[in-house]
Design a protein around this motif. Structure first.
Motif, PDB file in Angstrom:
ATOM      1  N   MET A  51       0.809  -1.217   0.000  1.00  0.00           N
ATOM      2  CA  MET A  51       0.000   0.000   0.000  1.00  0.00           C
ATOM      3  C   MET A  51       0.844   1.269   0.000  1.00  0.00           C
ATOM      4  O   MET A  51       0.407   2.312  -0.515  1.00  0.00           O
ATOM      5  CB  MET A  51      -0.904   0.028   1.238  1.00  0.00           C
ATOM      6  N   THR A  55      -0.250   5.180  -1.402  1.00  0.00           N
ATOM      7  CA  THR A  55      -0.662   6.317  -0.586  1.00  0.00           C
ATOM      8  C   THR A  55       0.373   7.444  -0.604  1.00  0.00           C
ATOM      9  O   THR A  55       0.016   8.625  -0.658  1.00  0.00           O
ATOM     10  CB  THR A  55      -0.904   5.880   0.873  1.00  0.00           C
ATOM     11  N   ARG A  61      -6.483   7.203  -1.398  1.00  0.00           N
ATOM     12  CA  ARG A  61      -7.018   7.055  -0.047  1.00  0.00           C
ATOM     13  C   ARG A  61      -6.679   5.670   0.479  1.00  0.00           C
ATOM     14  O   ARG A  61      -6.460   4.735  -0.293  1.00  0.00           O
ATOM     15  CB  ARG A  61      -8.539   7.243  -0.038  1.00  0.00           C
ATOM     16  N   GLU A  62      -6.685   5.526   1.788  1.00  0.00           N
ATOM     17  CA  GLU A  62      -6.272   4.249   2.385  1.00  0.00           C
ATOM     18  C   GLU A  62      -7.171   3.101   1.943  1.00  0.00           C
ATOM     19  O   GLU A  62      -6.686   2.003   1.660  1.00  0.00           O
ATOM     20  CB  GLU A  62      -6.268   4.352   3.908  1.00  0.00           C
ATOM     21  N   ALA A  65      -6.201   2.231  -1.619  1.00  0.00           N
ATOM     22  CA  ALA A  65      -4.900   1.569  -1.647  1.00  0.00           C
ATOM     23  C   ALA A  65      -5.002   0.132  -1.152  1.00  0.00           C
ATOM     24  O   ALA A  65      -4.372  -0.776  -1.696  1.00  0.00           O
ATOM     25  CB  ALA A  65      -3.894   2.350  -0.803  1.00  0.00           C
TER      26      ALA A  65
END
Length: 205
Positions: A51, A55, A61-62, A65
């Motif tokens: 991830m 990011t 956005r989390e 990701a």
């Protein structure tokens, strides 16, 4: 890429001039790298490692990701290890995570620097199988390797280099199976002897 100079441009006089860091970053953006020594953060989970570039570099956005990283791990057969940390994985598994991290950013080209050289022999095949599957899926890859059998099997074009200079460029047949350049023939002799020996051993068995 696409015929453009990488990192340089020609000025009015025709001389090469280094591009600005902004332009170089733009040129690099469609390219992803798979490193020889994995380069995973040991304190982060497998999922967090994949991830991170999404990011930090791509601005996702989390939740976005997490979804993209999960799909990349699925492609390399590592989704079951998403919550593990790199020290808990074998070398082959770590390299597959490295490949997933590169895949996650959606590259047009992947660069692989001796992706199996840091692995025990019994772990090499699992990484090569992942690379083969990416090749079959149409991923463009440039790989530095001494795995001659693999290069002959998966490559469209082979560049043989020595002392930072290109000796020849050709198809696997031209460079490996029917080499004309004497330096390449000399380089391949040990590999050919091993291949013939293995074939004879298989026939005897």
């Amino acid at each position: 890429m696409r015929g453009a100079l990488l990192g340089y441009r020609r000025n009015a006089a025709g001389a090469l001039v280094r591009e600005s860091e902004r332009v170089i970053a733009e040129v690099r953006s469609p390219v992803a790298m798979v490193f020889q020594q994995f380069n995973l953060w040991p304190h982060m989970t497998v999922l967090a490692n994949v991830m991170a570039p999404l990011t930090l570099a791509k601005g996702l956005r989390e939740d976005q990701a997490r979804s993209v990283a999960g799909e990349a791990l699925e492609r390399v057969g590592m989704s079951a290890k998403a919550d593990a940390r790199p020290p808990q994985l074998s070398g082959g598994q770590q390299q597959r995570v490295g490949i997933a991290r590169a895949l996650a950013v959606g590259p047009e080209v992947m660069l692989l620097d001796e992706p199996t050289s840091a692995l025990d022999p019994e772990l090499v095949d699992e990484v090569l199988e992942v690379i083969k599957s990416l090749s079959r899926g149409g991923m463009t890859m440039i790989m530095v390797t001494h795995e001659m059998s693999f290069a002959a099997e998966v490559s469209d074009r082979i560049v043989f280099m020595e002392k930072s200079r290109i000796v020849t460029i050709g198809t696997p047949r031209e460079v490996i199976h029917q080499p004309e350049h004497p330096r390449i023939r000399a380089f391949l002799q040990p590999w050919i002897r091993r291949s013939l020996g293995n074939a004879a051993a298989g026939a005897a068995a």
